[in-house]
Design an enzyme around this catalytic site. Sequence first.
Site, PDB file in Angstrom:
ATOM      1  N   TYR A  59       0.845  -1.188   0.000  1.00  0.00           N
ATOM      2  CA  TYR A  59       0.000   0.000   0.000  1.00  0.00           C
ATOM      3  C   TYR A  59       0.886   1.246   0.000  1.00  0.00           C
ATOM      4  O   TYR A  59       1.999   1.212  -0.507  1.00  0.00           O
ATOM      5  CB  TYR A  59      -1.032  -0.063   1.158  1.00  0.00           C
ATOM      6  CG  TYR A  59      -2.185   0.804   0.766  1.00  0.00           C
ATOM      7  CD1 TYR A  59      -2.982   0.455  -0.321  1.00  0.00           C
ATOM      8  CD2 TYR A  59      -2.400   2.022   1.376  1.00  0.00           C
ATOM      9  CE1 TYR A  59      -3.963   1.308  -0.777  1.00  0.00           C
ATOM     10  CE2 TYR A  59      -3.396   2.871   0.926  1.00  0.00           C
ATOM     11  CZ  TYR A  59      -4.165   2.511  -0.146  1.00  0.00           C
ATOM     12  OH  TYR A  59      -5.127   3.366  -0.605  1.00  0.00           O
TER      13      TYR A  59
ATOM     14  N   GLU B 241     -13.301   4.706  -3.094  1.00  0.00           N
ATOM     15  CA  GLU B 241     -11.905   5.011  -2.824  1.00  0.00           C
ATOM     16  C   GLU B 241     -11.313   5.893  -3.919  1.00  0.00           C
ATOM     17  O   GLU B 241     -11.430   5.564  -5.110  1.00  0.00           O
ATOM     18  CB  GLU B 241     -11.158   3.667  -2.795  1.00  0.00           C
ATOM     19  CG  GLU B 241      -9.802   3.725  -2.193  1.00  0.00           C
ATOM     20  CD  GLU B 241      -9.816   3.990  -0.707  1.00  0.00           C
ATOM     21  OE1 GLU B 241     -10.605   3.385   0.030  1.00  0.00           O
ATOM     22  OE2 GLU B 241      -9.021   4.840  -0.279  1.00  0.00           O
ATOM     23  N   ASP B 242     -10.712   6.993  -3.530  1.00  0.00           N
ATOM     24  CA  ASP B 242      -9.969   7.842  -4.457  1.00  0.00           C
ATOM     25  C   ASP B 242     -10.777   8.356  -5.648  1.00  0.00           C
ATOM     26  O   ASP B 242     -10.288   8.408  -6.779  1.00  0.00           O
ATOM     27  CB  ASP B 242      -8.670   7.135  -4.899  1.00  0.00           C
ATOM     28  CG  ASP B 242      -7.631   7.148  -3.768  1.00  0.00           C
ATOM     29  OD1 ASP B 242      -7.991   7.575  -2.647  1.00  0.00           O
ATOM     30  OD2 ASP B 242      -6.483   6.749  -3.974  1.00  0.00           O
TER      31      ASP B 242
ATOM     32  N   ASN C 201      -0.385  11.911   1.349  1.00  0.00           N
ATOM     33  CA  ASN C 201       0.301  10.750   0.769  1.00  0.00           C
ATOM     34  C   ASN C 201       0.593  10.994  -0.705  1.00  0.00           C
ATOM     35  O   ASN C 201      -0.086  11.798  -1.327  1.00  0.00           O
ATOM     36  CB  ASN C 201      -0.615   9.507   0.863  1.00  0.00           C
ATOM     37  CG  ASN C 201      -0.866   9.099   2.284  1.00  0.00           C
ATOM     38  OD1 ASN C 201       0.040   9.056   3.089  1.00  0.00           O
ATOM     39  ND2 ASN C 201      -2.112   8.804   2.585  1.00  0.00           N
TER      40      ASN C 201
ATOM     41  N   ASP D 124     -13.930   5.789   2.067  1.00  0.00           N
ATOM     42  CA  ASP D 124     -12.820   5.709   3.011  1.00  0.00           C
ATOM     43  C   ASP D 124     -12.019   7.003   3.090  1.00  0.00           C
ATOM     44  O   ASP D 124     -11.505   7.349   4.147  1.00  0.00           O
ATOM     45  CB  ASP D 124     -11.886   4.550   2.644  1.00  0.00           C
ATOM     46  CG  ASP D 124     -10.873   4.309   3.733  1.00  0.00           C
ATOM     47  OD1 ASP D 124     -11.299   4.134   4.894  1.00  0.00           O
ATOM     48  OD2 ASP D 124      -9.660   4.342   3.459  1.00  0.00           O
ATOM     49  N   ASP D 125     -11.913   7.722   1.976  1.00  0.00           N
ATOM     50  CA  ASP D 125     -11.133   8.966   1.991  1.00  0.00           C
ATOM     51  C   ASP D 125     -11.778   9.995   2.899  1.00  0.00           C
ATOM     52  O   ASP D 125     -11.099  10.819   3.503  1.00  0.00           O
ATOM     53  CB  ASP D 125     -11.018   9.538   0.575  1.00  0.00           C
ATOM     54  CG  ASP D 125     -10.460   8.500  -0.368  1.00  0.00           C
ATOM     55  OD1 ASP D 125      -9.344   8.041  -0.120  1.00  0.00           O
ATOM     56  OD2 ASP D 125     -11.166   8.110  -1.316  1.00  0.00           O
TER      57      ASP D 125
ATOM     58  N   LYS E 142      -5.974  -1.966  -1.151  1.00  0.00           N
ATOM     59  CA  LYS E 142      -6.866  -1.804   0.011  1.00  0.00           C
ATOM     60  C   LYS E 142      -7.470  -3.144   0.412  1.00  0.00           C
ATOM     61  O   LYS E 142      -7.603  -3.459   1.589  1.00  0.00           O
ATOM     62  CB  LYS E 142      -7.989  -0.822  -0.328  1.00  0.00           C
ATOM     63  CG  LYS E 142      -7.519   0.616  -0.272  1.00  0.00           C
ATOM     64  CD  LYS E 142      -7.990   1.317   0.978  1.00  0.00           C
ATOM     65  CE  LYS E 142      -7.067   2.430   1.355  1.00  0.00           C
ATOM     66  NZ  LYS E 142      -7.680   3.589   1.960  1.00  0.00           N
TER      67      LYS E 142
ATOM     68  N   ARG F 236      -8.599  10.637  -8.298  1.00  0.00           N
ATOM     69  CA  ARG F 236      -7.750  11.302  -7.301  1.00  0.00           C
ATOM     70  C   ARG F 236      -7.000  10.238  -6.527  1.00  0.00           C
ATOM     71  O   ARG F 236      -7.347   9.879  -5.417  1.00  0.00           O
ATOM     72  CB  ARG F 236      -8.609  12.184  -6.377  1.00  0.00           C
ATOM     73  CG  ARG F 236      -7.826  13.259  -5.653  1.00  0.00           C
ATOM     74  CD  ARG F 236      -7.860  13.097  -4.141  1.00  0.00           C
ATOM     75  NE  ARG F 236      -7.349  11.802  -3.731  1.00  0.00           N
ATOM     76  CZ  ARG F 236      -7.590  11.211  -2.577  1.00  0.00           C
ATOM     77  NH1 ARG F 236      -8.354  11.757  -1.703  1.00  0.00           N
ATOM     78  NH2 ARG F 236      -7.068  10.031  -2.264  1.00  0.00           N
TER      79      ARG F 236
HETATM   80  P1  NAD Z   1      -9.011  16.516  -2.073  1.00  0.00           P
HETATM   81  O1  NAD Z   1      -8.597  16.699  -3.480  1.00  0.00           O
HETATM   82  O2  NAD Z   1     -10.425  16.204  -1.771  1.00  0.00           O
HETATM   83  O3  NAD Z   1      -8.632  17.849  -1.263  1.00  0.00           O
HETATM   84  C1  NAD Z   1      -7.420  18.538  -1.359  1.00  0.00           C
HETATM   85  C2  NAD Z   1      -7.613  19.906  -0.744  1.00  0.00           C
HETATM   86  O4  NAD Z   1      -6.345  20.553  -0.653  1.00  0.00           O
HETATM   87  C3  NAD Z   1      -8.519  20.830  -1.535  1.00  0.00           C
HETATM   88  O5  NAD Z   1      -9.412  21.480  -0.662  1.00  0.00           O
HETATM   89  C4  NAD Z   1      -7.544  21.865  -2.118  1.00  0.00           C
HETATM   90  O6  NAD Z   1      -8.138  23.124  -2.310  1.00  0.00           O
HETATM   91  C5  NAD Z   1      -6.522  21.906  -1.021  1.00  0.00           C
HETATM   92  N1  NAD Z   1      -5.247  22.487  -1.424  1.00  0.00           N
HETATM   93  C6  NAD Z   1      -4.615  22.412  -2.612  1.00  0.00           C
HETATM   94  N2  NAD Z   1      -3.477  23.118  -2.572  1.00  0.00           N
HETATM   95  C7  NAD Z   1      -3.381  23.639  -1.329  1.00  0.00           C
HETATM   96  C8  NAD Z   1      -2.425  24.431  -0.675  1.00  0.00           C
HETATM   97  N3  NAD Z   1      -1.319  24.831  -1.281  1.00  0.00           N
HETATM   98  N4  NAD Z   1      -2.657  24.773   0.621  1.00  0.00           N
HETATM   99  C9  NAD Z   1      -3.767  24.366   1.260  1.00  0.00           C
HETATM  100  N5  NAD Z   1      -4.697  23.597   0.680  1.00  0.00           N
HETATM  101  C10 NAD Z   1      -4.510  23.238  -0.597  1.00  0.00           C
HETATM  102  O7  NAD Z   1      -8.066  15.414  -1.479  1.00  0.00           O
HETATM  103  P2  NAD Z   1      -8.259  14.588  -0.117  1.00  0.00           P
HETATM  104  O8  NAD Z   1      -8.991  13.335  -0.370  1.00  0.00           O
HETATM  105  O9  NAD Z   1      -8.788  15.483   0.929  1.00  0.00           O
HETATM  106  O10 NAD Z   1      -6.758  14.163   0.181  1.00  0.00           O
HETATM  107  C11 NAD Z   1      -5.781  15.137   0.445  1.00  0.00           C
HETATM  108  C12 NAD Z   1      -4.492  14.466   0.889  1.00  0.00           C
HETATM  109  O11 NAD Z   1      -4.711  13.770   2.106  1.00  0.00           O
HETATM  110  C13 NAD Z   1      -3.930  13.454  -0.092  1.00  0.00           C
HETATM  111  O12 NAD Z   1      -2.544  13.615  -0.199  1.00  0.00           O
HETATM  112  C14 NAD Z   1      -4.228  12.142   0.541  1.00  0.00           C
HETATM  113  O13 NAD Z   1      -3.277  11.142   0.215  1.00  0.00           O
HETATM  114  C15 NAD Z   1      -4.154  12.489   1.999  1.00  0.00           C
HETATM  115  N6  NAD Z   1      -4.900  11.533   2.814  1.00  0.00           N
HETATM  116  C16 NAD Z   1      -4.278  10.964   3.880  1.00  0.00           C
HETATM  117  C17 NAD Z   1      -4.921  10.037   4.646  1.00  0.00           C
HETATM  118  C18 NAD Z   1      -4.232   9.429   5.826  1.00  0.00           C
HETATM  119  O14 NAD Z   1      -3.182   9.840   6.171  1.00  0.00           O
HETATM  120  N7  NAD Z   1      -4.795   8.459   6.489  1.00  0.00           N
HETATM  121  C19 NAD Z   1      -6.204   9.668   4.313  1.00  0.00           C
HETATM  122  C20 NAD Z   1      -6.848  10.282   3.230  1.00  0.00           C
HETATM  123  C21 NAD Z   1      -6.181  11.223   2.493  1.00  0.00           C
END
Ligand code: NAD
Length: 535
Positions: free
Chosen positions: A93, A235-236, A398, A258-259, A164, A146
């Site tokens: 993963y 997912e994603d 991530n 899950d996200d 997953k 995504r």
């Molecule tokens: P998403 O696309 O739904 O949201 C991303 C957000 O970031 C948007 O609101 C965007 O406007 C904002 N953004 C973009 N550039 C920015 C900047 N420079 N400063 C501040 N905000 C900014 O994506 P998501 O599903 O919310 O995922 C976001 C990240 O979180 C990914 O990298 C994902 O891998 C990570 N994530 C981690 C975990 C975990 O650690 N368990 C779980 C889910 C997602």
Amino acid sequence: MSNRTGIDILRDPFLNKGTTFTAKERDTLKLRGLLPPRVHSTEEQMGRVLSNLRGKATNLERYVFLNGLLGRNVDLFYRLALENIEEIMPLIYTPTVGKACQEYGSIFRRPNGLYISLEDAGHIEEILQNWPHKDVRVIVVTDGERILGLGDLGSNGMGIPVGKLSLYTACAGIHPSQTLPITIDVGTENPKLLADPLYLGLQQHRVRGEAYDALIAEFMKAAQKVFPNILIQFEDFANQNAFRLLEHYQDKACTFNDDIQGTASVALAGLYSALRVTGGKMEEQRLLFFGAGEAGTGIAELAVEAMVKDGVPEAKALARCWFIDSKGLVTKGRPGLAGHKLRFAVDHAPLSGNLEIVEALKPTAIIGVSGQPNTFTKEILKKMAEYNARPIVFALSNPTSQAECTAEQAYVETDGKAVFASGSPFDPVTFKGQTFVPGQGNNAYIFPGVGLGVVAVKSRRVNSTMFLTAAKTLAQLVSEEDLAKGRIYPSLKMIRKVSLAIAVAVAEVAYAQGLADEKRPADLSAFIQAKMYQP
Ligand code: NAD
């Protein structure tokens, strides 16, 4: 074992045991001569595989090797994964799966899941029936728009549902034949893939609107018909579809995203554990989210629900969460704010500099879910340490390359004060003679256990009360020793115990809410444990 013999057995990854077939088995099953003469013990076989694995030059090669192993010998793959979970999880993963998805066109060996494309509209039920296993209980589905923090990878996103679901099996013991990875291919906006001759998906721009919704609707209906009691994990998906589809389907099917919800649960568990270190209360926190997407608003929604359940008025709970997105602070006056951000828009003059926003809120916790690396700058981390005896710093984006800061930066710039967690794993950091073990806010702590609980008692729905319960259960499993090392999640070595505890707690919610179709067993924990696959 089935009545098949000879090469048929060796070619079936669910039956093949490779060099560990005993002499007697080789005779009865007509395997003599089809294998080299030496019979290995499982330990010897595992040792050989592990040394091959470690001998590979890159993690991507290790990923390909492990995929090959899964295609040959399912039991061996899962035993290896379970007994070496800290080493294997990052290979099957995040972070390796991100690289694997980027290279999916060239590393492709065999389809490990089902592909449903726009061209299959009207035939989805038949496609689901083509899947060789009939007792499927969990589907993970993506449309590849995504992938982690890497953006649109189209049909190459298949690595995500495959990965997953292997965690469902490794972490919670859902039998591998009961899992089904699915990629819905509606095109891609990724210019590289649109031009790549090796790309394996539909080489066209993404279809949106009615045709997209109709394909998803057909899929949801067919999946529930072909596989009764199915749990469907989204997912994603990009956030314009993720929120919409969740809202549309969460009361109509046994489904979750899950996200949004899994992330919320694991991050909230991290906050609860971090509060054991800082000594604060949830309703006293000032949470600043970098990123207002699925992860960020999902976490905030669950935190608000937790505070409200503790008696805090909703408006007060909402005001504890501030958001920064790509345009700066999410404020009330901003035109065209997306629905999921509206509730969190604050009554404040517009601010766009992140440091300025940190200075205005003086957060107790910064939570990075923006997919943008280096957003927790030195200056921001130093400010956090100035405002808080123990600042909470979660760099959750991530894969590792996208994390808002590294573990080392978090500890060094806060002079060792940060209570840190990340999305992808970081190695321990030694600073001023103290070794800190960074916690990994890995969704794998949550979704396998939630899924196991739901599947075991045949819950008809998955809901936020279950994710809140899962978060609290996880936080309770963090020991004082873990906290003393800076680790706010339990060791991954405990993952099966964690998943079982979460499954039991979630099943209790299903019974309490009248959602479970399974008759309540006398001993719920023993009942669920008995269902867990042991490789
Ligand atoms: P998403 O696309 O739904 O949201 C991303 C957000 O970031 C948007 O609101 C965007 O406007 C904002 N953004 C973009 N550039 C920015 C900047 N420079 N400063 C501040 N905000 C900014 O994506 P998501 O599903 O919310 O995922 C976001 C990240 O979180 C990914 O990298 C994902 O891998 C990570 N994530 C981690 C975990 C975990 O650690 N368990 C779980 C889910 C997602």
